[in-house]
Design a protein around this motif. Structure first.
Motif, PDB file in Angstrom:
ATOM      1  N   ASP A  39       0.858  -1.176   0.000  1.00 48.86           N
ATOM      2  CA  ASP A  39       0.000   0.000   0.000  1.00 48.86           C
ATOM      3  C   ASP A  39       0.898   1.231   0.000  1.00 48.86           C
ATOM      4  O   ASP A  39       1.435   1.618   1.041  1.00 48.86           O
ATOM      5  N   GLY A  62       0.913   4.680   0.133  1.00 54.36           N
ATOM      6  CA  GLY A  62       0.085   5.835   0.433  1.00 54.36           C
ATOM      7  C   GLY A  62       0.836   7.147   0.293  1.00 54.36           C
ATOM      8  O   GLY A  62       2.025   7.175  -0.029  1.00 54.36           O
ATOM      9  N   SER A  63       0.156   8.233   0.590  1.00 53.29           N
ATOM     10  CA  SER A  63       0.766   9.553   0.435  1.00 53.29           C
ATOM     11  C   SER A  63       1.809   9.833   1.505  1.00 53.29           C
ATOM     12  O   SER A  63       2.786  10.544   1.259  1.00 53.29           O
ATOM     13  N   THR A  78       4.436   3.816   3.164  1.00 53.25           N
ATOM     14  CA  THR A  78       4.122   2.573   2.441  1.00 53.25           C
ATOM     15  C   THR A  78       4.121   1.409   3.426  1.00 53.25           C
ATOM     16  O   THR A  78       5.033   1.294   4.244  1.00 53.25           O
ATOM     17  N   GLY A 118       5.971   8.323   1.865  1.00 56.09           N
ATOM     18  CA  GLY A 118       5.411   7.615   0.732  1.00 56.09           C
ATOM     19  C   GLY A 118       6.270   7.758  -0.516  1.00 56.09           C
ATOM     20  O   GLY A 118       7.104   8.673  -0.612  1.00 56.09           O
ATOM     21  N   THR A 150      -1.720   5.193  -4.059  1.00 60.37           N
ATOM     22  CA  THR A 150      -3.000   5.873  -3.863  1.00 60.37           C
ATOM     23  C   THR A 150      -2.875   7.373  -4.132  1.00 60.37           C
ATOM     24  O   THR A 150      -2.218   7.791  -5.075  1.00 60.37           O
ATOM     25  N   GLU A 194      -9.962   2.284  -4.495  1.00 61.36           N
ATOM     26  CA  GLU A 194      -9.528   2.335  -3.100  1.00 61.36           C
ATOM     27  C   GLU A 194     -10.726   2.243  -2.161  1.00 61.36           C
ATOM     28  O   GLU A 194     -10.700   1.504  -1.171  1.00 61.36           O
ATOM     29  N   ASP A 227     -13.004   5.706   4.726  1.00 57.12           N
ATOM     30  CA  ASP A 227     -11.542   5.652   4.705  1.00 57.12           C
ATOM     31  C   ASP A 227     -10.997   7.074   4.641  1.00 57.12           C
ATOM     32  O   ASP A 227     -11.470   7.888   3.850  1.00 57.12           O
ATOM     33  N   GLY A 278      -7.280   9.003   4.358  1.00 60.44           N
ATOM     34  CA  GLY A 278      -5.834   8.969   4.239  1.00 60.44           C
ATOM     35  C   GLY A 278      -5.243  10.352   4.371  1.00 60.44           C
ATOM     36  O   GLY A 278      -5.887  11.278   4.870  1.00 60.44           O
ATOM     37  N   SER A 300      -8.350   3.673   9.011  1.00 59.29           N
ATOM     38  CA  SER A 300      -7.182   4.499   8.666  1.00 59.29           C
ATOM     39  C   SER A 300      -7.134   5.707   9.598  1.00 59.29           C
ATOM     40  O   SER A 300      -7.233   5.542  10.807  1.00 59.29           O
TER      41      SER A 300
END
Length: 504
Positions: A56, A58-59, A62, A92, A133, A176, A208, A210, A355
């Motif tokens: 995953d 992510g911003s 990871t 990320g 993402t 997502e 979710d 993030g 999350s």
């Protein structure tokens, strides 16, 4: 005459011993055969397990997740469970836009950890996927060439691993949200736990949050007016129609940028009083870093100072007012909307929020049990009112960046759920904040793996060497054989009178 009888008696005794020996050997062989068949047929069967790896990206960071499932599948979808996870050090992969080659190297430690978990004999057949993402979605929007270089670096690293690299790509916001919905409903047992023709199990919605985007997904009985927000799934033999939408730039980190950018347009000097930070907290902000995100880049002006000093005031009500300004509610071309003109049907059923929703509420001690909306508001307001020195003394182990933003994050979550999605005092009780469920993380990666198992060919399970009928037949045969040997022995040494007639 007497001598003849003696000779015959000796011959009969010798013959009886031979018969007894032969029958004894046959009886022992029969017993051994019976035991061997029973043991071989009923010995424990080896587990036929498959493994999969999902990263995953992510911003903000990871995570690597390792899943396993039996090769024989239920209703065409594997029963998948998480067996290990590894957090990649650093930010990320989108943060490596200045040096893309480092993005791939950042994954090496966790890929080596995966080799320790998955048996060496199965590593070559273990698929590995990477899904990037919102952070990479934003990077691709601003600089697609650099985004491709980052993905290439990641692909090179994963392709050189011991595993079966299947691809690295930027997943859409709808994917997502949908995979997150699959994850929580799988973990909560809503797909396969209640298989009954007489009981219908309602699925739970998924919320979710993030760093760069937020998703809402739930099963709806209404007509979904926007085709882009309608998805269809078939899992465990049943079809599901769900609504989903992903709001890019409305993850908590990008939402803070939006709030700060709105505030900066009104300042006359390099000092900014911000009600969303605790009083006594200060932060030096480089505006070039602030505006390098496409979420706020168009708000930069020629008069924007290069550096700004943020000073917290810890005012809950004023912070709520500032946060509400980043939501646009006036424009809607559908029968109803959430915000920013996006269609959303009426909320239905229970929801699992995970999350950042979970991490913030867990910090505020609001995740263990369901509490009222008013209680959540009071708790967030109390936290915002605390001086920064008190916040630090109570939570010394939390990184300062996260700790300093819990006031904003709490207010933002309340505003997003209440003003944005339409939860109220009544429907708030339908939200459960989820971290791990039965040892697996709530997030989109497990749903991704579940969906991918539909494309992995099903294999027959390991089975006993004999069919059930063959096993029963052999057991009966050897049992009858043993009875025959025993009966022969009995007839040979204890003849019934009817067989002794004529013998003098």
């Amino acid at each position: 005459m007497a001598l003849s009888r003696v000779v015959v008696a000796k011959q009969k005794k010798t013959w009886n011993r031979k018969v007894l020996f032969i029958l004894g050997v046959l009886f022992v062989l029969g017993i051994i055969a019976l035991i061997v068949v029973a043991v071989v047929q009923n010995r424990p069967l080896p587990k036929n397990l498959k493994y999969g790896i999902v990263l995953d990206a992510g911003s903000s960071h990871t995570n690597l997740y390792i899943y396993q499932w039996p090769a024989e599948k239920e209703n065409d979808t594997g029963v998948v469970e998480q067996v290990a996870e590894c957090k990649v050090e650093g930010n990320g992969i989108s943060s490596y836009y200045l040096k893309p080659t480092d993005a791939g190297r950042s994954l090496l430690h966790c890929m080596n950890k995966a080799q320790e978990v998955i048996p060496a004999t199965q590593q070559k057949e273990t698929p590995v996927y990477l899904g990037a993402t919102a952070g990479m979605r934003l990077l691709r929007r601003t600089n697609p060439e650099v985004a491709d270089k980052v993905l290439t670096s990641v692909e090179d690293t994963l392709r050189s691993s011991h595993f079966d690299f299947q691809g690295a790509r930027i997943i859409t916001g709808q994917e997502e949200g949908a995979y997150g919905w699959i994850t929580i409903n799988y973990l909560l047992g809503n797909f396969i736990q209640e298989w009954s023709y007489f009981k219908s199990v309602r699925t739970s919605g998924a919320l979710d949050l993030g760093g760069a985007s937020t998703q809402i997904t739930f099963e709806s009985d209404e007509n979904i007016e926007s085709e882009d927000n309608s998805l269809h799934f078939r899992l465990y033999g049943k079809t599901y129609n769900v609504y989903t939408h992903s709001f890019l730039c409305y993850g908590k980190d990008q939402a803070l940028r939006l709030q700060l950018a709105n505030s900066i347009t009104n300042i006359q000097n390099i000092s900014l009083l911000n009600p969303c930070f605790n009083s006594g907290y200060t932060r030096n902000l480089n505006t070039s870093d602030l505006y390098n995100s496409p979420c706020v880049s168009d708000q930069k002006t020629l008069t924007t100072p290069p550096n700004i000093r943020i000073e917290g005031t810890g005012d809950y009500n004023l912070c709520k007012q500032f946060v509400q300004e980043i939501f646009h509610l006036s424009h809607c071309t559908y029968s109803r909307c959430s915000f920013n003109g996006i269609f959303q049907p009426v909320l239905q059923g229970e929801f699992g929020a995970f999350s950042a929703f979970y991490f913030v509420m867990d910090f505020l001690k609001l995740s263990k049990e369901k509490v009222s909306l008013d209680t959540v508001k009071e708790t967030v307001e109390r936290h915002c009112a605390k001086p920064w020195s008190e916040v630090k003394s109570e939570s010394g182990k939390v990184k300062e960046k996260y700790l300093s933003e819990y006031c904003f994050s709490g207010v933002y979550i309340l505003t997003l759920l209440e003003l944005g999605y339409g939860f109220n005092s009544s429907s708030w009780k339908d939200i459960t904040f989820l971290g791990k469920i039965h040892g697996s993380d709530a997030g989109w990666t497990l749903g991704y793996m579940l969906n991918l198992t539909n494309m992995i060919p099903s294999e027959l399970p390991f089975s006993p060497p004999l069919s059930h009928g063959g096993y029963i037949g052999l057991m009966v045969f050897f049992s009858v054989f043993l009875l025959f040997v025993l009966l022969t022995c009995w007839l040979s040494f204890r003849k019934p009178k009817c067989l002794q007639k004529g013998i003098i």
